[in-house]
Design an enzyme around this catalytic site. Structure first.
Site: not given
Ligand code: NAD
Ligand code: ZN
Length: 379
Positions: A47-49, A69-70, A99, A102, A105, A113, A117, A177, A372
């Site tokens: 994953c990106h993270t 993590h995935e 948990c 809390c 939860c 959590c 968290r 994830c 993926r």
């Molecule tokens: P990714 O980089 O594969 O996809 C992001 C897409 O957004 C890209 O295709 C990019 O071209 C496009 N983009 C960027 N700026 C843009 C704009 N201004 N307008 C339109 N499109 C735009 O990323 P991903 O893996 O799909 O993750 C997406 C987001 O979700 C990331 O910010 C990631 O950190 C976040 N995320 C959040 C959680 C959560 O729990 N909130 C969990 C996982 C990931």
């Molecule tokens: Zn909890």
């Protein structure tokens, strides 16, 4: 022969320093302690993270570390106090926990959590502040409490979802994830009604999972918004019916969408991390009932700016973390949705590599190829 209570020696991909290829090493994995389980990982995906923390730009570098993590795996042994898991259970480790005690939860509304968290800075187990991984006695740090780039890992019981043993772990591992985050953002938070229109900002893996949520909800129009036109072709497979590239218009994309839809979309889900996209996602929803959901993680200094009248006109702005799912309580049911063919996952898995070639998964992600890549631990 049981390995319970023993140190296990196995292979793990260790990140020794930022931005350098991972190296496969023999590590020692200590037995699980109080409220912990040791899991044999069978499949993990990137994953990106993981890449973000491997790259370590913009956060505390913590090395050497085992990322990942995935994943999906099987419980090998459990520590003291663990009653709801046993060896042989099929599980998904999750980067954020539950948990079950809390205030969060106990609330029906929250999955944030207090105890478990997501914590990106912690490199040790909560129980004793120590790592369960070592090489020749030298500790190796954990990542997100999961560290799934290892044949065996130790995870807090609150971060483990017990799932249907019939579920193919090479597919459902992606529910750990990204897929749950996007899918849940739509079905749990945006909650489009059948026949409504939904705009998805960002067509990466998370955004396409949000589109899958819109498809499953029976949305009539799914409008994909992305700056990268190469994302559009792939998005068709995910039920996205129309595309808007903000760069192709000389007015703000929210105005384009309002015109296309005769007043705005019913729901929007932002999955980009771009503050501009977050504002557009909010301002493109219909007044009176429109709901916008933010998922992307913004930059540190970003600020959300909109005129308050946009809210007074009965638009709702929400944000969500991990699709509002409680990992232990809710994720098993998401796996069932896949088993019942309500939710499609296979189309998210565009690549697969053996563990020995884990660095290829990083290369693919850095090149922006595919969605993926599943890493097979036994290969
Ligand atoms: P990714 O980089 O594969 O996809 C992001 C897409 O957004 C890209 O295709 C990019 O071209 C496009 N983009 C960027 N700026 C843009 C704009 N201004 N307008 C339109 N499109 C735009 O990323 P991903 O893996 O799909 O993750 C997406 C987001 O979700 C990331 O910010 C990631 O950190 C976040 N995320 C959040 C959680 C959560 O729990 N909130 C969990 C996982 C990931
Ligand atoms: Zn909890």
């Amino acid at each position: 022969m049981s390995t319970a209570g023993q140190v296990i020696r196995c292979k793990a991909a260790v990140a020794w320093e930022s931005g350098k290829p991972l190296s496969i090493e023999e590590v020692e994995v200590a037995p699980p302690q109080k409220n912990e389980v040791r899991i044999k990982i069978l499949f993990t995906s990137l994953c990106h993270t993981d890449v973000y923390f491997w790259d370590a730009k913009g956060q505390n570098p913590l090395f050497p570390r085992i990322l990942g993590h995935e994943a999906g795996g099987i419980v090998e042994s459990v520590g003291e106090g663990v009653t709801d898991l046993k060896p042989g259970d099929h599980v998904l480790p999750i980067f954020t926990g539950e948990c079950k005690e809390c205030a969060h939860c106990l609330s029906e509304e929250s999955n944030m959590c207090d105890l478990l968290r997501i914590n990106t800075d912690r490199g040790e187990m909560i129980h004793d502040g120590k790592s369960r991984f070592s090489i020749n006695g030298k500790p190796i740090y954990h990542f997100l409490g999961t560290s799934t780039f290892s044949e065996y890992t130790v995870v807090h019981v609150g971060q483990v979802a017990k799932i249907n043993p019939e579920a193919p772990l090479d597919k459902v591992c992606v529910l750990s994830c990204g897929m749950s985050t996007g899918f849940g953002a739509t079905v749990n938070v945006a909650k489009p009604k059948k026949g409504q229109s939904v705009a998805i900002f960002g067509l990466g893996a998370v955004g396409l999972a949000a589109a899958e949520g819109a498809r499953v909800s029976g949305a009539s129009r799914i409008i994909g918004v992305d700056l990268n036109p190469s994302r559009f072709e792939q998005a068709k497979k995910f039920g996205v019916t129309e595309f808007v590239n903000p760069k192709a218009h000389d007015k703000p994309v929210q105005e384009v969408i309002v015109e296309m839809t005769g007043g705005g979309v019913d729901r929007s889900v932002e999955c980009t991390g771009s503050i501009q996209a977050m504002i557009s996602a909010f301002e493109c929803v219909h007044d009176g009932w429109g709901v916008a959901v933010l998922v992307g993680v913004p930059n540190k200094d970003d600020a959300f700016k909109t005129h308050p009248v946009n809210l007074l006109n009965e638009r709702t702005l929400k944000g969500t973390f991990f699709g509002n799912y409680k990992p232990r309580t809710d994720i098993p049911a998401v796996v069932e949705k896949y088993m019942n063919q309500e939710l499609e996952l296979d189309k998210f898995i565009t690549h697969s590599v053996p563990f020995s070639e884990i660095n290829k998964a990083f290369e693919l992600m850095l090149a922006g190829e595919g969605l993926r890549c599943v890493i097979r631990m036994d290969a």
